[in-house]
Design a protein around this motif. Structure first.
Motif, mmCIF file in Angstrom:
data_model
loop_
_atom_site.group_PDB
_atom_site.id
_atom_site.type_symbol
_atom_site.label_atom_id
_atom_site.label_comp_id
_atom_site.label_asym_id
_atom_site.label_seq_id
_atom_site.Cartn_x
_atom_site.Cartn_y
_atom_site.Cartn_z
ATOM 1 N N ILE A 37 -34.043 14.764 9.776
ATOM 2 C CA ILE A 37 -32.895 13.923 10.148
ATOM 3 C C ILE A 37 -33.148 12.474 9.754
ATOM 4 O O ILE A 37 -32.279 11.806 9.183
ATOM 5 C CB ILE A 37 -32.594 14.054 11.649
ATOM 6 N N GLY A 38 -34.344 11.972 10.047
ATOM 7 C CA GLY A 38 -34.683 10.610 9.654
ATOM 8 C C GLY A 38 -34.590 10.409 8.152
ATOM 9 O O GLY A 38 -34.028 9.406 7.678
ATOM 10 N N ARG A 39 -35.115 11.380 7.424
ATOM 11 C CA ARG A 39 -35.069 11.302 5.962
ATOM 12 C C ARG A 39 -33.628 11.354 5.461
ATOM 13 O O ARG A 39 -33.212 10.561 4.614
ATOM 14 C CB ARG A 39 -35.879 12.451 5.362
ATOM 15 N N GLY A 40 -32.853 12.275 6.008
ATOM 16 C CA GLY A 40 -31.476 12.441 5.564
ATOM 17 C C GLY A 40 -30.602 11.237 5.854
ATOM 18 O O GLY A 40 -29.718 10.889 5.066
ATOM 19 N N LEU A 41 -30.842 10.579 6.984
ATOM 20 C CA LEU A 41 -30.062 9.382 7.318
ATOM 21 C C LEU A 41 -30.328 8.260 6.316
ATOM 22 O O LEU A 41 -29.406 7.553 5.904
ATOM 23 C CB LEU A 41 -30.386 8.928 8.737
ATOM 24 N N VAL A 42 -31.583 8.091 5.946
ATOM 25 C CA VAL A 42 -31.920 7.066 4.945
ATOM 26 C C VAL A 42 -31.271 7.405 3.608
ATOM 27 O O VAL A 42 -30.690 6.537 2.933
ATOM 28 C CB VAL A 42 -33.444 6.933 4.805
ATOM 29 N N GLU A 43 -31.334 8.666 3.213
ATOM 30 C CA GLU A 43 -30.732 9.077 1.946
ATOM 31 C C GLU A 43 -29.217 8.897 1.958
ATOM 32 O O GLU A 43 -28.600 8.727 0.904
ATOM 33 C CB GLU A 43 -31.115 10.525 1.654
ATOM 34 N N THR A 90 -35.215 4.151 16.557
ATOM 35 C CA THR A 90 -35.684 5.013 17.642
ATOM 36 C C THR A 90 -36.300 4.135 18.730
ATOM 37 O O THR A 90 -36.382 2.916 18.586
ATOM 38 C CB THR A 90 -36.747 6.026 17.164
ATOM 39 N N GLY A 91 -36.780 4.799 19.774
ATOM 40 C CA GLY A 91 -37.491 4.080 20.832
ATOM 41 C C GLY A 91 -38.906 3.714 20.457
ATOM 42 O O GLY A 91 -39.614 3.105 21.272
ATOM 43 N N GLY A 92 -39.318 4.061 19.240
ATOM 44 C CA GLY A 92 -40.606 3.605 18.722
ATOM 45 C C GLY A 92 -41.817 4.359 19.215
ATOM 46 O O GLY A 92 -42.931 4.062 18.797
ATOM 47 N N GLY A 93 -41.619 5.337 20.096
ATOM 48 C CA GLY A 93 -42.746 6.048 20.681
ATOM 49 C C GLY A 93 -43.163 7.267 19.884
ATOM 50 O O GLY A 93 -42.774 7.445 18.727
ATOM 51 N N PRO A 94 -43.946 8.153 20.513
ATOM 52 C CA PRO A 94 -44.401 9.374 19.855
ATOM 53 C C PRO A 94 -43.329 10.462 19.882
ATOM 54 O O PRO A 94 -42.172 10.210 20.205
ATOM 55 C CB PRO A 94 -45.621 9.768 20.700
ATOM 56 N N GLY A 95 -43.715 11.684 19.555
ATOM 57 C CA GLY A 95 -42.812 12.818 19.654
ATOM 58 C C GLY A 95 -41.664 12.765 18.670
ATOM 59 O O GLY A 95 -41.827 12.464 17.488
ATOM 60 N N ALA A 96 -40.466 13.060 19.161
ATOM 61 C CA ALA A 96 -39.281 13.092 18.302
ATOM 62 C C ALA A 96 -38.993 11.729 17.695
ATOM 63 O O ALA A 96 -38.489 11.631 16.565
ATOM 64 C CB ALA A 96 -38.076 13.580 19.103
ATOM 65 N N ALA A 130 -41.221 11.283 14.767
ATOM 66 C CA ALA A 130 -40.790 12.148 13.675
ATOM 67 C C ALA A 130 -39.629 11.533 12.896
ATOM 68 O O ALA A 130 -39.626 11.536 11.658
ATOM 69 C CB ALA A 130 -40.393 13.508 14.234
ATOM 70 N N ALA A 131 -38.638 11.017 13.607
ATOM 71 C CA ALA A 131 -37.493 10.403 12.919
ATOM 72 C C ALA A 131 -37.928 9.172 12.132
ATOM 73 O O ALA A 131 -37.462 8.946 11.003
ATOM 74 C CB ALA A 131 -36.408 10.049 13.929
ATOM 75 N N ASN A 132 -38.814 8.358 12.720
ATOM 76 C CA ASN A 132 -39.351 7.201 11.999
ATOM 77 C C ASN A 132 -40.141 7.631 10.771
ATOM 78 O O ASN A 132 -40.067 7.001 9.713
ATOM 79 C CB ASN A 132 -40.238 6.360 12.911
ATOM 80 N N LYS A 133 -40.887 8.715 10.901
ATOM 81 C CA LYS A 133 -41.672 9.219 9.770
ATOM 82 C C LYS A 133 -40.756 9.609 8.616
ATOM 83 O O LYS A 133 -40.988 9.232 7.463
ATOM 84 C CB LYS A 133 -42.508 10.424 10.205
ATOM 85 N N GLY A 134 -39.701 10.352 8.923
ATOM 86 C CA GLY A 134 -38.768 10.744 7.871
ATOM 87 C C GLY A 134 -38.120 9.547 7.209
ATOM 88 O O GLY A 134 -37.957 9.513 5.981
ATOM 89 N N ALA A 135 -37.770 8.553 8.005
ATOM 90 C CA ALA A 135 -37.137 7.353 7.458
ATOM 91 C C ALA A 135 -38.087 6.574 6.559
ATOM 92 O O ALA A 135 -37.717 6.137 5.469
ATOM 93 C CB ALA A 135 -36.646 6.466 8.600
ATOM 94 N N MET A 136 -39.332 6.407 7.019
ATOM 95 C CA MET A 136 -40.301 5.643 6.227
ATOM 96 C C MET A 136 -40.646 6.373 4.935
ATOM 97 O O MET A 136 -40.709 5.767 3.856
ATOM 98 C CB MET A 136 -41.563 5.368 7.034
ATOM 99 N N GLU A 137 -40.860 7.676 5.020
ATOM 100 C CA GLU A 137 -41.218 8.442 3.823
ATOM 101 C C GLU A 137 -40.088 8.440 2.799
ATOM 102 O O GLU A 137 -40.332 8.582 1.600
ATOM 103 C CB GLU A 137 -41.583 9.869 4.217
ATOM 104 N N ALA A 138 -38.849 8.258 3.270
ATOM 105 C CA ALA A 138 -37.707 8.187 2.352
ATOM 106 C C ALA A 138 -37.495 6.777 1.817
ATOM 107 O O ALA A 138 -36.555 6.532 1.056
ATOM 108 C CB ALA A 138 -36.447 8.681 3.056
ATOM 109 N N GLY A 139 -38.348 5.841 2.229
ATOM 110 C CA GLY A 139 -38.260 4.469 1.725
ATOM 111 C C GLY A 139 -37.230 3.616 2.428
ATOM 112 O O GLY A 139 -36.803 2.589 1.899
ATOM 113 N N GLY A 140 -36.830 4.022 3.636
ATOM 114 C CA GLY A 140 -35.793 3.284 4.346
ATOM 115 C C GLY A 140 -36.329 2.345 5.402
ATOM 116 O O GLY A 140 -37.544 2.193 5.575
ATOM 117 N N VAL A 141 -35.419 1.709 6.112
ATOM 118 C CA VAL A 141 -35.773 0.824 7.220
ATOM 119 C C VAL A 141 -35.974 1.691 8.454
ATOM 120 O O VAL A 141 -35.062 2.390 8.895
ATOM 121 C CB VAL A 141 -34.686 -0.231 7.475
#
Length: 248
Positions: free
Chosen positions: A92-98, A105-111, A114-125
């Protein structure tokens, strides 16, 4: 009849605050400010807290004002990294950036992680809005723009002000808090054009059924309010729903 001098002795004005009789205080505001012999108790009192709250709003607005269109993603801090929920949040994080959106997100662990990870790996904010808690949590390593808050209500303002919609993954009380705050804001038209997507029908269907069979059935909410959110198990559909309504 009380003369004007007597009246002045029975009241005290400090800016907009009026004190009379037993509520009057000794000294003046300047005296309390400049008196270095006093205690430091004032930093724990409500007037000083107002300044600290104000500073949190200023810092948050300053950090986030230039964000591109963004979507807030919520979910449990306890979501395990080897779970399907975690993988879905990454996607979801990756797809939103794309799709042209930043991810908040709330910046914490867990979900959230995960969303932050997808966003960062997709090169997004990849934004993380942390919160001071009794147990140490911290900002996850996949955040490239993070702000820590003391006060939940300031943080919640940032989630809504700088997002164009919510994707809500399975989560606990904090996730429910954000979900119902968003639903209330949309229902009362405090915010407009604000899509809310619940991801995970097995998790959310009980809540949706309760809303239908209890809240709607007893007239506590309107049947029309069921249209305030969407329920899906498909990552692409979740991204499509939230981004189509929000607009890029």
């Amino acid at each position: 009849m009380v003369n004007s001098e007597g009246a002045r002795r029975r009241e005290q004005r400090r800016g907009p605050v009026l004190r009379r009789h037993g509520q009057m205080q000794q000294g003046t505001t300047d005296q309390h400010l400049l008196d270095t012999r006093g205690t430091a108790d004032w930093v724990h009192e409500d007037p000083f807290r107002v300044l600290r709250i104000q500073s949190e709003f200023v810092e948050g607005f300053g950090a986030l004002a230039e964000l591109p269109p963004a979507i807030s993603v919520f979910g449990s801090a306890r979501t395990q990294r080897d779970s399907p929920e975690y993988e879905a949040a990454v996607a979801i994080g990756r797809g939103l950036v794309e799709a042209g959106f930043a991810v908040i997100t709330g910046g914490g662990p867990g979900a959230m992680e995960a969303a932050n990870k997808g966003a960062m790996e997709a090169g997004g904010v990849s934004v993380g809005l942390g919160i001071e808690l009794p147990f140490e949590q911290g900002i996850n390593p996949y955040v490239n723009l993070g702000v820590d808050f003391r006060y939940f209500f300031v943080r919640k303002t940032m989630f809504v002000k700088y997002a164009s919609g919510f994707v809500v993954l399975p989560g606990g009380l904090g996730t429910l808090d954000e979900l119902f705050e968003a639903l209330t804001l949309v229902q009362t038209k405090k915010v407009t054009r604000f899509p809310i997507v619940l991801f995970g029908s097995a998790y959310w269907s009980g809540l949706v059924r309760w809303i239908e069979e209890t809240l709607v059935a007893e007239g506590k909410v309107s049947a029309h309010d069921l249209q305030l959110f969407h329920l899906t198990d498909d990552v692409e559909e979740a991204i499509g729903l939230v981004t189509k309504e929000a607009g890029a």
